[in-house]
Design a protein around this motif. Structure first.
Motif, PDB file in Angstrom:
ATOM      1  N   LEU A 160      -6.464  -1.846  -8.466  1.00 39.07           N
ATOM      2  CA  LEU A 160      -6.611  -1.340  -7.106  1.00 39.07           C
ATOM      3  C   LEU A 160      -7.973  -1.707  -6.519  1.00 39.07           C
ATOM      4  O   LEU A 160      -8.081  -2.125  -5.380  1.00 39.07           O
ATOM      5  CB  LEU A 160      -6.490   0.172  -7.106  1.00 39.07           C
ATOM      6  CG  LEU A 160      -5.236   0.775  -6.503  1.00 39.07           C
ATOM      7  CD1 LEU A 160      -5.400   2.277  -6.442  1.00 39.07           C
ATOM      8  CD2 LEU A 160      -4.946   0.199  -5.142  1.00 39.07           C
ATOM      9  N   HIS A 200       2.272   1.893  -3.352  1.00 41.95           N
ATOM     10  CA  HIS A 200       1.256   2.495  -4.215  1.00 41.95           C
ATOM     11  C   HIS A 200       1.060   3.977  -3.874  1.00 41.95           C
ATOM     12  O   HIS A 200       1.009   4.821  -4.770  1.00 41.95           O
ATOM     13  CB  HIS A 200      -0.064   1.750  -4.085  1.00 41.95           C
ATOM     14  CG  HIS A 200      -1.153   2.343  -4.915  1.00 41.95           C
ATOM     15  ND1 HIS A 200      -1.345   2.000  -6.228  1.00 41.95           N
ATOM     16  CD2 HIS A 200      -2.057   3.300  -4.630  1.00 41.95           C
ATOM     17  CE1 HIS A 200      -2.331   2.718  -6.725  1.00 41.95           C
ATOM     18  NE2 HIS A 200      -2.798   3.507  -5.774  1.00 41.95           N
ATOM     19  N   GLN A 242       0.831  -1.209   0.000  1.00 41.65           N
ATOM     20  CA  GLN A 242       0.000   0.000   0.000  1.00 41.65           C
ATOM     21  C   GLN A 242       0.869   1.263   0.000  1.00 41.65           C
ATOM     22  O   GLN A 242       0.599   2.213  -0.728  1.00 41.65           O
ATOM     23  CB  GLN A 242      -0.935  -0.008   1.221  1.00 41.65           C
ATOM     24  CG  GLN A 242      -1.912   1.157   1.257  1.00 41.65           C
ATOM     25  CD  GLN A 242      -2.869   1.152   0.059  1.00 41.65           C
ATOM     26  OE1 GLN A 242      -3.456   0.128  -0.266  1.00 41.65           O
ATOM     27  NE2 GLN A 242      -2.995   2.294  -0.615  1.00 41.65           N
TER      28      GLN A 242
END
Ligand SMILES: [Zn+2]
Ligand SMILES: [Zn+2]
Length: 128
Positions: free
Chosen positions: A125, A59, A56
């Motif tokens: 996502l 990202h 995460q």
């Protein structure tokens, strides 16, 4: 020059922070620690460090870099602003793509243009 005039004294010590348990997230840890120090100083460096958390963070950092980069009007795959194929815009993130770079036929590109479309980044996502 306030800081230079003061008598800075450095001392070594151990900073508490999560342990890296893989062999490939060094850069990510450096960035998370730097972020923590910039926001809170050296007092308490803590962030979650499971593989999911790291994915995460990776990202989030990529999003942030893209947000501040000058990549708004170029194809998100090849980086070119020159038209070839059909331009396809993602309705979620507003990134642009050449249909050719996505490997889409003219026919498929023309179908996508007519409806809402989410790029691979956004769809990967949302299926997490
Ligand atoms: Zn392209
Ligand atoms: Zn998108």
């Amino acid at each position: 020059m306030g800081v230079l005039e003061t008598d800075l004294q450095f001392k070594s010590g151990i900073i508490e922070h999560p342990k890296q348990s893989d062999g490939f997230s060094c850069g990510l840890f450096v960035m998370k620690i730097a972020e923590s120090v910039l926001n809170n100083g050296f007092g308490n460096i803590s962030f979650r460090s499971t593989l999911n958390d790291l994915a995460q963070y990776r990202h989030d950092i990529a999003e942030k870099i893209l947000e501040f980069s000058d990549m708004k009007d170029v194809c998100s795959i090849c980086g070119s602003a020159i038209s070839h194929g059909t331009w396809l815009g993602c309705d979620e993130c507003n990134r642009w793509y050449h249909s050719d770079c996505l490997g889409y036929s003219r026919k498929k590109a023309n179908e996508i243009i007519k409806k809402c479309w989410s790029c691979l980044l956004c769809t990967s996502l949302s299926t997490k």
